[in-house]
Design a protein around this motif. Structure first.
Motif, PDB file in Angstrom:
ATOM      1  N   ILE A  39       0.841  -1.205   0.000  1.00 41.52           N
ATOM      2  CA  ILE A  39       0.000   0.000   0.000  1.00 41.52           C
ATOM      3  C   ILE A  39       0.877   1.257   0.000  1.00 41.52           C
ATOM      4  N   ASP A  40       1.891   1.266   0.886  1.00 40.57           N
ATOM      5  CA  ASP A  40       2.726   2.466   1.036  1.00 40.57           C
ATOM      6  C   ASP A  40       3.540   2.805  -0.212  1.00 40.57           C
ATOM      7  N   PHE A  41       3.784   1.822  -1.052  1.00 38.64           N
ATOM      8  CA  PHE A  41       4.623   2.070  -2.228  1.00 38.64           C
ATOM      9  C   PHE A  41       3.992   3.110  -3.158  1.00 38.64           C
ATOM     10  N   GLY A  42       2.665   3.161  -3.162  1.00 38.60           N
ATOM     11  CA  GLY A  42       1.978   4.160  -3.996  1.00 38.60           C
ATOM     12  C   GLY A  42       2.067   3.860  -5.477  1.00 38.60           C
ATOM     13  N   ALA A  43       1.871   2.594  -5.843  1.00 35.92           N
ATOM     14  CA  ALA A  43       2.017   2.186  -7.246  1.00 35.92           C
ATOM     15  C   ALA A  43       0.840   2.666  -8.089  1.00 35.92           C
ATOM     16  N   LYS A  44       1.148   3.018  -9.352  1.00 29.61           N
ATOM     17  CA  LYS A  44       0.062   3.293 -10.309  1.00 29.61           C
ATOM     18  C   LYS A  44      -0.263   2.039 -11.106  1.00 29.61           C
ATOM     19  N   GLY A  45       0.510   0.994 -10.875  1.00 30.73           N
ATOM     20  CA  GLY A  45       0.274  -0.282 -11.536  1.00 30.73           C
ATOM     21  C   GLY A  45       1.183  -1.325 -10.933  1.00 30.73           C
ATOM     22  N   VAL A  46       0.783  -2.600 -11.063  1.00 24.60           N
ATOM     23  CA  VAL A  46       1.580  -3.684 -10.482  1.00 24.60           C
ATOM     24  C   VAL A  46       1.890  -4.713 -11.564  1.00 24.60           C
ATOM     25  N   ILE A  47       3.121  -5.198 -11.568  1.00 23.76           N
ATOM     26  CA  ILE A  47       3.481  -6.298 -12.473  1.00 23.76           C
ATOM     27  C   ILE A  47       3.885  -7.499 -11.617  1.00 23.76           C
ATOM     28  N   LEU A  48       3.312  -8.652 -11.953  1.00 28.09           N
ATOM     29  CA  LEU A  48       3.635  -9.890 -11.237  1.00 28.09           C
ATOM     30  C   LEU A  48       4.558 -10.696 -12.133  1.00 28.09           C
ATOM     31  N   SER A  49       5.725 -11.056 -11.639  1.00 30.78           N
ATOM     32  CA  SER A  49       6.709 -11.726 -12.499  1.00 30.78           C
ATOM     33  C   SER A  49       6.364 -13.196 -12.685  1.00 30.78           C
ATOM     34  N   GLY A  50       7.163 -13.856 -13.520  1.00 35.45           N
ATOM     35  CA  GLY A  50       7.068 -15.304 -13.637  1.00 35.45           C
ATOM     36  C   GLY A  50       7.741 -15.962 -12.448  1.00 35.45           C
ATOM     37  N   GLY A  51       7.725 -17.273 -12.430  1.00 32.90           N
ATOM     38  CA  GLY A  51       8.363 -17.994 -11.327  1.00 32.90           C
ATOM     39  C   GLY A  51       8.362 -19.483 -11.615  1.00 32.90           C
ATOM     40  N   PRO A  52       9.157 -20.226 -10.865  1.00 35.95           N
ATOM     41  CA  PRO A  52       9.344 -21.650 -11.168  1.00 35.95           C
ATOM     42  C   PRO A  52       8.245 -22.567 -10.619  1.00 35.95           C
ATOM     43  N   GLU A  53       7.306 -22.029  -9.828  1.00 34.53           N
ATOM     44  CA  GLU A  53       6.364 -22.903  -9.130  1.00 34.53           C
ATOM     45  C   GLU A  53       5.130 -23.222  -9.966  1.00 34.53           C
ATOM     46  N   SER A  54       4.283 -24.125  -9.404  1.00 37.55           N
ATOM     47  CA  SER A  54       2.984 -24.428 -10.005  1.00 37.55           C
ATOM     48  C   SER A  54       1.915 -24.017  -8.998  1.00 37.55           C
ATOM     49  N   VAL A  55       0.838 -23.385  -9.476  1.00 36.49           N
ATOM     50  CA  VAL A  55      -0.200 -22.960  -8.528  1.00 36.49           C
ATOM     51  C   VAL A  55      -0.847 -24.171  -7.854  1.00 36.49           C
ATOM     52  N   HIS A  56      -0.655 -25.365  -8.444  1.00 35.85           N
ATOM     53  CA  HIS A  56      -1.248 -26.569  -7.863  1.00 35.85           C
ATOM     54  C   HIS A  56      -0.392 -27.164  -6.749  1.00 35.85           C
ATOM     55  N   ALA A  57       0.845 -26.695  -6.626  1.00 37.22           N
ATOM     56  CA  ALA A  57       1.719 -27.255  -5.582  1.00 37.22           C
ATOM     57  C   ALA A  57       1.304 -26.714  -4.219  1.00 37.22           C
ATOM     58  N   ASP A  58       1.551 -27.511  -3.177  1.00 40.73           N
ATOM     59  CA  ASP A  58       1.254 -27.040  -1.829  1.00 40.73           C
ATOM     60  C   ASP A  58       2.124 -25.824  -1.544  1.00 40.73           C
ATOM     61  N   ASN A  59       1.560 -24.859  -0.865  1.00 38.66           N
ATOM     62  CA  ASN A  59       2.310 -23.677  -0.438  1.00 38.66           C
ATOM     63  C   ASN A  59       2.982 -22.908  -1.572  1.00 38.66           C
ATOM     64  N   SER A  60       2.457 -23.027  -2.783  1.00 35.11           N
ATOM     65  CA  SER A  60       3.086 -22.240  -3.853  1.00 35.11           C
ATOM     66  C   SER A  60       2.724 -20.771  -3.629  1.00 35.11           C
ATOM     67  N   PRO A  61       3.564 -19.865  -4.137  1.00 33.36           N
ATOM     68  CA  PRO A  61       3.366 -18.436  -3.856  1.00 33.36           C
ATOM     69  C   PRO A  61       2.019 -17.924  -4.362  1.00 33.36           C
ATOM     70  N   ARG A  62       1.355 -17.140  -3.549  1.00 33.34           N
ATOM     71  CA  ARG A  62       0.057 -16.548  -3.932  1.00 33.34           C
ATOM     72  C   ARG A  62       0.216 -15.044  -4.033  1.00 33.34           C
TER      73      ARG A  62
END
Ligand code: XMP
Length: 523
Positions: A39-62
Motif C-alpha cells: 500500500i505504502d509504495f503508492g504504485a500506479k500499476g503492479v506487475i507480477l513476475s514469472g516464477g518456477p512454481e505451479s499454482v497446484h503445488a502445496d504452499n506455492s506463492p500466492r
C-alpha cells in the motif's frame, strides 16, 4: 511508479530494466512483502513476475490480495498470470512438459493492452506476434470477466485481458528481447494503462537525487571512499553537486593500481571538479603487508584488511579536522543488482544485511550513518547519470577493475618490481586496445604477471626474463565469459611492444580459456 512483485523467475530483473527503459520508475520486491508495504509504495500499476512454481503445488506463492485492493492495473507474466487466473476462478493446467523458446502467437481479440500491437492484422486474418515462451503450466480457462486475446496451438490462452478492471495476463515473457514487441507491450502497460508519465530520465534522476541528498544531509559532513570505479565516481559527482565542501573523499593508492590511475582520479575530481580528495599513498604499507604471502585468498584478505585500516585512519583524521563538525555520514556506491541479490537470499531484509555488511569492517568508534544514493539504480542507469553529471565517458565506460587490483594479477607473491613491470605491460595492452577500437568490444581486458623466467635471445645473448599473459573476455554478466577473439595482428603488436619496451619481459602469451571452467582473473 510501478511495483513489481518477484515470484522467482530468472527474468525478473529484466522486467524492471524494461520498465525503467521506457522512462518509468519501478521497484521490485519479493512477492511476499507485507500488505502495508504494498500500500505504502503508492504504485500506479503492479506487475507480477514469472516464477518456477505451479499454482497446484502445496504452499506455492500466492498474490497478496492487497494488490487487487489498490484499484490499479495489474499485469501478470507467466506464473504471475497463472496465479491471477487461479485467484479469480480460472483453470490452470499443470504439466511437466515444458514449452521453452520462440513461439508465434495469433492475436484474435482486442484489448487496451494490445491496441496498436495488433496492427499487423489484415482483413480476415489474425495478427501474429513473435514471443519467447518458458513455462510448464498454462491457463486453459480464463476467469469470468477476462477475454482471450491471443493463443497458439499448444497454449490456448497466451494473452488474457479484463479491460474493465484493467487486469492482464501474458503467458510469454515480454521482458526478454526475443519477444519482438515486448518493450512496446510493457511500455503500453505503464504509459497508457497505468498512466505513468515518462519522467525517469537521467536529468530528472540527477535533479531528484541532488535535492534528496541536500535534504537528508543538511549541514553535516560526509565521507566517501573513492576508488575511481564507476559507482563511487558517480556518487562523488552527485554529492559534490549536492553538498560541495561538506564532502571529503578518500582515495587510497595501494600500489596495485594501473599506470597513472591515481593521477587521473585526482585530475578529474580534485583539479577539474574541485572535489576535496585526500590521496593516501599507502604503497609501502600494502606491499609490506603482502610480503612473503603467495596464497590467493590470504592475499585478498590482507589487501581488504589493510584497506579498512588505512581508510579508518583517514576517517578519524577527517573527523578531527572538520572544525568540530562531526562526520556523520559514510557514502557508498551500492547499486540495485546488489540489493536485489541480497533480497533474494535474505527475503526482504536486503537493506539491513547490505548495510551491516558494508560498514561491518570499520571499527566501532567510527559509527557512520550510510548514504547510498545509487541503491535503486541499474548499472546502465548509473552510467547515464555519470555522463549527465559531466564525468568523462572514458571513466564511465571503463572495464571493471577488481578491488585487490594488480594484487590478484601477479601470481603468487607480490613485489614492487613485479607490479611495476605489470603496470607497464598492462598500459601497452590498454593503449593498443583503445587505438584499434577493441577496448569497447571487450568487457574486460588486462595483463597478468607470471613469476617464471623464460628464455629469449637479444643480440647474441640469451636472456632469461619474465612472462606476461594477456587476457581479454567478452561477457554480459561476468558469470560466464568467452575469451575475446582479438585479431592476430593486434596481439602481435601488443606482444612486440611489450617485449621491446620492457627489458624484463621475454615472452608474451594470450589466454584462450573461457569461463567456466576458467575464471576471468587468474587468481
Ligand atoms: P572471476 O575471476 O571470478 O571474476 O571470473 C568475475 C568478475 O569479478 C571481478 N573480481 C573481483 N572484484 N574483488 C573485486 O572487487 C575481487 O576479489 C575480485 N575477484 C574477481 C573480476 O575482475 C571480474 O570482473
Amino acid at each position: 511508479r510501478i511495483l513489481i512483485l518477484d515470484f522467482g523467475s530468472q527474468y525478473s530483473q529484466l522486467i524492471a530494466r524494461r520498465v525503467r527503459d521506457s522512462g518509468v520508475f519501478c521497484e521490485m520486491f519479493p512477492y511476499d512483502i507485507d500488505s502495508q508495504r504494498i500500500i505504502d509504495f503508492g504504485a500506479k500499476g503492479v506487475i507480477l513476475s514469472g516464477g518456477p512454481e505451479s499454482v497446484h503445488a502445496d504452499n506455492s506463492p500466492r498474490i497478496n490480495d492487497a494488490v487487487f485492493d489498490l484499484g490499479v492495473p495489474v499485469l501478470g507474466i507467466c506464473y504471475g498470470m497463472q496465479a491471477m487466473a487461479d485467484r479469480f476462478g480460472g483453470k490452470v493446467h499443470a504439466s511437466d512438459i515444458h514449452e521453452f523458446g520462440a513461439a508465434t502467437i495469433e492475436v484474435n481479440g482486442h484489448s487496451q493492452l494490445t491496441e496498436g500491437i495488433e496492427d499487423s492484422r489484415t482483413e480476415g486474418q489474425s495478427a501474429k506476434l513473435n514471443v519467447w515462451m518458458s513455462h510448464g503450466d498454462k491457463v486453459i480457462e480464463a476467469p469470468v470477466g477476462f477475454d482471450i486475446i491471443a493463443s497458439t496451438p499448444s497454449c490456448p490462452i497466451a494473452i488474457m485481458a479484463n479491460d474493465d478492471k484493467q487486469y492482464y495476463g501474458l503467458q510469454f515473457h515480454p521482458e526478454v528481447t526475443h519477444t519482438l514487441q515486448g518493450q512496446a507491450l510493457l511500455s503500453r502497460f505503464v504509459h497508457q494503462i497505468c498512466a505513468c508519465a515518462g519522467e525517469w530520465t537521467p536529468d530528472n534522476i540527477a535533479d531528484m537525487r541532488i535535492a534528496q541528498l541536500k535534504e537528508q544531509i543538511g549541514d553535516k559532513q560526509v565521507l566517501l571512499g573513492l576508488s575511481g570505479g564507476v559507482d563511487s565516481s558517480v556518487v562523488a559527482a552527485l554529492l559534490h553537486k549536492a553538498i560541495g565542501d561538506q564532502l571529503t573523499c578518500v582515495f587510497v593508492d595501494n600500489g596495485l593500481l594501473r599506470l597513472h590511475e591515481g593521477d587521473q582520479v585526482m585530475q578529474v575530481f580534485a583539479e577539474n571538479m574541485g572535489v576535496k580528495v585526500i590521496r593516501v599513498d599507502a604503497e609501502d604499507l600494502f606491499l609490506n603487508a603482502l610480503a612473503g604471502e603467495s596464497d590467493p585468498e590470504k592475499k585478498r584478505k590482507i589487501i581488504g584488511k589493510t584497506f579498512i585500516d588505512v581508510f579508518a585512519n583517514s576517517a578519524r583524521e577527517v573527523s578531527e579536522q572538520s572544525d568540530g563538525k562531526v562526520v556523520e555520514f559514510l557514502a557508498q556506491g551500492t547499486i540495485y543488482p546488489d540489493v536485489i541479490e541480497s533480497a533474494k537470499s535474505h527475503q526482504g531484509k536486503a537493506h539491513v544485511i547490505k548495510s551491516h555488511h558494508n560498514v561491518g569492517g570499520l571499527p566501532d568508534d567510527l559509527a557512520f550513518k550510510l548514504i547510498e544514493p545509487l541503491r535503486d539504480l541499474f548499472k546502465d542507469e548509473v552510467r547515464k547519470l555519470g555522463i549527465t553529471l559531466g564525468l568523462p565517458a572514458k571513466m564511465i565506460y571503463r572495464h571493471p577493475f577488481p578491488g585487490p587490483g594488480l594484487g590478484v594479477r601477479i601470481l603468487g607473491e607480490v613485489k614492487k618490481e613485479y607490479a611495476d613491470i605489470l603496470r607497464l605491460a598492462d598500459a601497452i595492452f590498454m593503449q593498443e586496445l583503445e587505438r584499434s577500437g577493441w577496448y569497447d568490444k571487450t568487457a574486460q581486458a588486462f595483463a597478468v604477471f607470471q613469476p617464471i623466467k623464460s628464455v629469449g635471445v637479444v643480440g647474441d645473448g640469451r636472456r632469461y626474463a619474465w612472462v606476461i599473459a594477456l587476457r581479454a573476455v567478452e561477457t554480459v554478466d561476468f558469470m560466464t565469459a568467452r575469451f575475446a577473439h582479438l585479431p592476430y595482428e593486434l596481439i602481435e603488436t601488443v606482444s612486440n611492444r611489450i617485449m621491446n619496451e620492457i627489458a624484463e619481459v621475454s615472452r608474451v602469451t594470450y589466454d584462450v580459456s573461457s569461463k567456466p571452467p576458467a575464471t576471468i582473473e587468474w587468481e
